[in-house]
Design an enzyme around this catalytic site. Structure first.
Site, PDB file in Angstrom:
ATOM      1  N   LYS A 205      67.037  33.570  14.517  1.00  0.00           N
ATOM      2  CA  LYS A 205      67.987  32.670  13.915  1.00  0.00           C
ATOM      3  C   LYS A 205      67.702  31.336  14.471  1.00  0.00           C
ATOM      4  CE  LYS A 205      72.971  32.426  13.283  1.00  0.00           C
ATOM      5  NZ  LYS A 205      74.086  32.890  13.170  1.00  0.00           N
ATOM      6  N   THR A 206      67.808  30.276  13.670  1.00  0.00           N
ATOM      7  CA  THR A 206      67.618  28.843  14.235  1.00  0.00           C
ATOM      8  C   THR A 206      67.947  27.977  13.387  1.00  0.00           C
ATOM      9  OG1 THR A 206      66.134  27.313  15.464  1.00  0.00           O
ATOM     10  CG2 THR A 206      65.396  28.354  13.483  1.00  0.00           C
TER      11      THR A 206
END
Ligand code: R5P
Length: 293
Positions: A205-206
């Site tokens: 997740k970014t």
């Protein structure tokens, strides 16, 4: 050393070449075990290959965030619209009915609160795998702080979580947190996402950034984007659309949903982009219509 003489100077992400398909719909995860694949198939819709995750884990470091003052009132009305509920075990046990039928991604780290001088310092694994399994979670989320004082501790936590996750077939969602001192550049996200994937995280997740398609190409496992601070709905939908167009396999969004004027309509509009191929304009029109319904 990796940087020894003889390396090519220019980087080539081969954006025109698709990643290998190795018998499973989720990128880079074809060689995992049945249980891991089963959990991944609950997180990501095997038909679209994508996921809409509703993030409401903010309270574990921020207290009662705007829109989440009452988890029991804010989240249950949105559950049917998403694939995954992402929260802490305390929030989920106390406020989500176990009959919900949705995949759960448990926030499994503790981290310093927003009151602490450096949020990257003082983090660790906040729960045992026994409790992850007891809650029938489909994934655990591990926060990391690449380039900050807490980097080493958070990576140690990630590695131990990957070991435990592999032992029991639970995917780790590696989160690239961006503290005050960390620049949100493409180079940063290229490094941070790749690093977490190579350390064994199954999903990353970014944040969305320029040249995001390069970040996706260089990361060997699926990427989902975080929403970040509240934007006007049209802008948040454009960000989601660009991320999916650039190869993200999902959106793990919180404030841009639960702080919306119409959270349910916003959830549905993001789902149209994630699963049904809507562009940002079509999704915004849907949002306006659903808001007035
Ligand atoms: C990340 O570390 C946070 O805890 C949230 O899960 C994440 O930032 C997604 O929420 P938002 O879309 O509000 O940024």
């Amino acid at each position: 050393m990796a940087d020894a003489v003889g390396n090519k100077v220019a980087k080539d992400y081969h954006l025109d070449v698709a990643p290998p398909v190795d018998g499973f719909f989720a990128k880079g995860l074809g060689h995992t075990d049945w249980g891991m694949k089963n959990r991944l198939s609950r997180l990501f819709n095997p038909k679209s290959g994508n996921s809409l995750m509703l993030a409401f884990d903010h309270g574990y470091i921020m207290g009662p965030t705007a829109g989440l003052e009452r988890l029991d009132l804010a989240i249950p009305p949105l559950m049917d619209e998403v694939d995954v509920l992402m929260g802490t075990r305390g929030a989920i046990r106390s406020c989500i009915p176990p009959t919900c039928g949705k995949a759960v991604c448990l926030r499994a780290t503790y981290d310093s609160s927003v009151l602490y001088e450096d949020m990257s310092v003082g983090n660790g694994l906040g729960m045992d795998m026994d409790d992850v399994l007891r809650m029938n979670a489909s994934a655990i989320a591990i926060q990391t702080f690449i380039g900050a004082p807490g980097e080493r501790d958070s990576l140690e936590t990630l590695c131990r979580a990957v070991d435990e996750g592999n032992r029991y077939g639970v995917p780790v969602l590696g989160v690239t947190a961006v503290g005050k001192q960390m620049a949100r550049t493409t180079e940063y996200f290229l490094l941070a996402t790749r690093l977490l994937a190579e350390l064994g995280a199954s999903i990353i997740k970014t944040y969305y950034c320029d040249d995001f398609e390069k970040v996706v190409a260089a990361c060997p496992v699926p990427i989902v984007i975080a929403g970040g601070k509240k934007l006007p709905e049209a802008e948040a939908l454009t960000m989601a659309y660009r991320a999916i167009s650039d190869g993200a396999r999902g959106v793990d969004m919180g404030r841009n949903i639960f702080q919306s004027t119409h959270p349910k309509a916003m959830c549905q509009a993001v789902a149209k982009i994630v699963h049904e191929g809507y562009n940002d304009r079509e999704a915004y029109e849907f949002f306006l219509e659903a808001s007035n319904a």
